[in-house]
Design a protein around this motif. Structure first.
Motif: not given
Length: 324
Positions: A26, A277, A32, A30, A34
């Motif tokens: 990571v 991801v 994220t 970046d 989720s």
């Protein structure tokens, strides 16, 4: 990328790409991803295999159901309704597929939808779906090609089309509907092992970006000056990724890429490095495309290669602001 008759070859190619697509750590810059959750499930047996996506201003998703050759709208709560069904073709001869399939979709600011239809017949081309209207073919593309990802360039009133079999990018003026090859060459062509070349396509920051699934690359093609905007030299921005389609996370060049053979969503940085991801554990089954709207990322899965109990679906997740 629709289901291949030569499934074993596709799976083998996917396994090879899995080795190449080992992500990096990571990075502080970046975005994220989720809170992934599947918001809608579709009927595989009815051909409701979501191939491509365009978003409405309210966050609803317009999807092409490939084998049902339909356009559907899914709201944020997962409620689904069919907007249009493209005409049935008596004897489809689509290269690599055999069936008639709806592929790419793009939305104009006035709500008009443009859809690519691959049939192996005269119906192959670009179809327009006006709000509340019936599908109308506005451009015919070669029957021996496979129009796939599309993007609307409203500044120049044209549609760019990735042809996965011919390995070219078409330019289709909205005024005439007469297609012309805009970009070609080995970088866009398919391979013998995985016969899908130019696939996903986006217009971004003065260039056409294209994924080549068979060659595992993400390409950038600059758009030249003027209304005609000729294609510049092809630039390779990432390798080792069997990308079906992709979307940009913001104004920069970071993308989220759907890896159809690996059941994964990959974050690809401007330098070509990348990391996974989302995976099958989050609900992905042969993801085919990606879209980003505000703080949300949408990922349709077509479940083309699911061995049993296929679950085509639409996944929604949160995405943070990136720094690119």
């Amino acid at each position: 990328m629709p289901r291949l008759p030569r499934l074993a070859a596709a799976v083998a190619a996917g396994a090879a790409f899995t080795v190449l697509a080992m992500g990096t750590a990571v990075s502080a810059g970046d975005p994220t991803v989720s809170d992934p959750r599947v918001v809608a499930h579709f009927a595989f047996a009815a051909g409701q295999t979501p191939e491509n996506i365009a978003l409405e201003p309210d966050g609803s998703a317009d999807l092409t159901f490939a084998y049902a050759h339909q356009v559907a709208r899914v709201d944020r709560n997962g409620a689904t309704r069919i907007l249009a069904t493209l005409p049935a073709v008596t004897n489809p001869q689509t290269p690599n597929i055999g069936a008639a399939i709806a592929t790419g979709i793009a939305r104009a600011h006035d709500g008009t939808l443009y859809v690519a239809y691959a049939t192996g017949t005269a119906e192959t081309g670009i179809w327009r779906v006006s709000p509340g209207g019936e599908p109308e073919q506005i451009a015919q593309l070669p029957a021996d090609g496979l129009p796939n990802g599309i993007a609307l360039d409203e500044k120049c009133d044209r549609i760019f089309v990735a042809d996965s079999v011919r390995g070219v990018v078409w330019s289709v003026p909205l005024a005439t509907g007469v297609p012309a090859v805009w970009a070609s060459g080995a970088a866009l062509e398919p391979t013998a092992e995985l016969p899908f070349g130019a696939n996903g396509l986006k217009v971004h920051d003065g260039a056409v970006w294209v994924s080549n699934t068979g060659r595992g690359t993400l390409l950038r093609i600059p758009i030249g000056p003027g209304r005609e905007g000729a294609a510049g030299p092809v630039e390779t921005r990432a390798t080792g990724l069997a990308i079906d389609d992709f979307a940009f996370t913001g104004h920069g060049d970071t993308v989220l890429a759907a890896l159809i053979l690996e059941d994964a969503l990959e974050l690809v940085r401007p330098d070509g490095s990348h990391r996974t991801v989302l995976t099958a554990a989050d609900g992905l089954t042969n993801p085919t495309s990606v879209a980003v709207h505000a703080k949300n990322v949408y990922v349709p899965s077509a479940a083309y290669f699911a061995p049993s109990n296929p679950d085509p679906n639409l996944l929604l997740a949160r995405i943070s602001k990136n720094k690119d």
